[in-house]
Scaffold this motif. Structure first.
Motif, short mmCIF file in Angstrom:
data_model
loop_
_atom_site.label_atom_id
_atom_site.label_comp_id
_atom_site.label_asym_id
_atom_site.label_seq_id
_atom_site.Cartn_x
_atom_site.Cartn_y
_atom_site.Cartn_z
N GLY A 87 4.57 0.24 -1.17
CA GLY A 87 5.18 0.71 0.06
C GLY A 87 6.59 1.26 -0.14
N ALA A 88 7.20 0.94 -1.28
CA ALA A 88 8.54 1.45 -1.59
C ALA A 88 8.49 2.83 -2.22
N VAL A 89 7.29 3.28 -2.62
CA VAL A 89 7.16 4.57 -3.28
C VAL A 89 7.23 5.70 -2.25
N LYS A 90 8.22 6.57 -2.41
CA LYS A 90 8.38 7.73 -1.53
C LYS A 90 7.58 8.91 -2.03
N LEU A 91 7.54 9.09 -3.34
CA LEU A 91 6.91 10.27 -3.92
C LEU A 91 6.34 9.96 -5.29
N VAL A 92 5.10 10.40 -5.50
CA VAL A 92 4.50 10.40 -6.82
C VAL A 92 4.31 11.86 -7.18
N HIS A 140 0.46 9.81 -3.75
CA HIS A 140 -0.34 8.96 -4.64
C HIS A 140 -1.80 9.35 -4.56
N VAL A 141 -2.44 9.42 -5.71
CA VAL A 141 -3.86 9.73 -5.81
C VAL A 141 -4.55 8.51 -6.40
N ALA A 142 -5.58 8.03 -5.71
CA ALA A 142 -6.31 6.85 -6.18
C ALA A 142 -6.77 7.06 -7.62
N GLY A 190 0.83 -1.19 0.00
CA GLY A 190 0.00 0.00 0.00
C GLY A 190 0.87 1.24 0.00
N TYR A 191 0.38 2.32 -0.64
CA TYR A 191 1.10 3.58 -0.67
C TYR A 191 1.08 4.25 0.70
N GLY A 192 2.18 4.86 1.08
CA GLY A 192 2.24 5.62 2.32
C GLY A 192 1.41 6.89 2.21
N SER A 193 0.94 7.39 3.33
CA SER A 193 0.07 8.57 3.33
C SER A 193 0.76 9.82 2.79
N PHE A 198 5.38 13.78 -13.78
CA PHE A 198 5.25 12.40 -14.25
C PHE A 198 6.44 11.56 -13.81
N ARG A 199 6.71 11.62 -12.48
CA ARG A 199 7.89 10.97 -11.93
C ARG A 199 7.53 10.31 -10.61
N ILE A 200 8.15 9.16 -10.34
CA ILE A 200 7.98 8.42 -9.10
C ILE A 200 9.35 8.17 -8.50
#
Length: 129
Positions: free
Chosen positions: A65-70, A14-16, A7-10, A75-77
């Motif tokens: 869970g590894a995603v720090k920033l969207v 990330h936007v659903a 799951g994405y961190g708060s 257009f970068r993660i």
């Protein structure tokens, strides 16, 4: 923050239901490639990154869970893993592993110790998924 690596961190941005296909993906130590596919399914969120020539045209599956920033504007993660940690993950085969719970468990065990909030003593340990 999600209680699993799936799951994405708060604070990730990330936007659903955002279409992340084509976003550039950056590891802690350099570029990885582009998002080829992603899942927003609750409890099973991930991105598949086409690494291009970096690891010989392979794809890798990275838990959300590894995603720090969207960054929706650029257009970068950004992911909180190194290229070596990603390269050392269990090999991904799209047709075989996308919906395979055993493969997802292996990735959780591999990546869990490297991610904040999912501590473990080192590779081979980590959170149950």
């Amino acid at each position: 923050m999600s209680n699993t690596v799936w799951g994405y961190g708060s604070g990730s941005g990330h936007v659903a239901d955002a279409d992340l296909t084509g976003y550039e993906v950056e590891a802690e130590d350099g570029p990885l490639g582009k998002v080829d596919k992603h899942s927003d399914e609750a409890g099973a969120q991930w991105i598949v990154v086409d690494t291009g020539v970096w690891i010989f045209g392979k794809e890798v599956l990275i838990p959300a869970g590894a995603v720090k920033l969207v960054d929706l504007e650029a257009f970068r993660i950004e992911v909180g893993l190194t290229r070596e940690q990603i390269k050392a993950a269990p090999e991904f085969t799209r047709d075989k592993h996308l919906g395979d719970p055993e493969y997802h468990e292996q990735l959780g065990v591999h990546y869990g110790p490297y991610l904040p909030g999912f501590p473990g003593p080192g590779p081979g340990s980590g959170p149950a998924i």
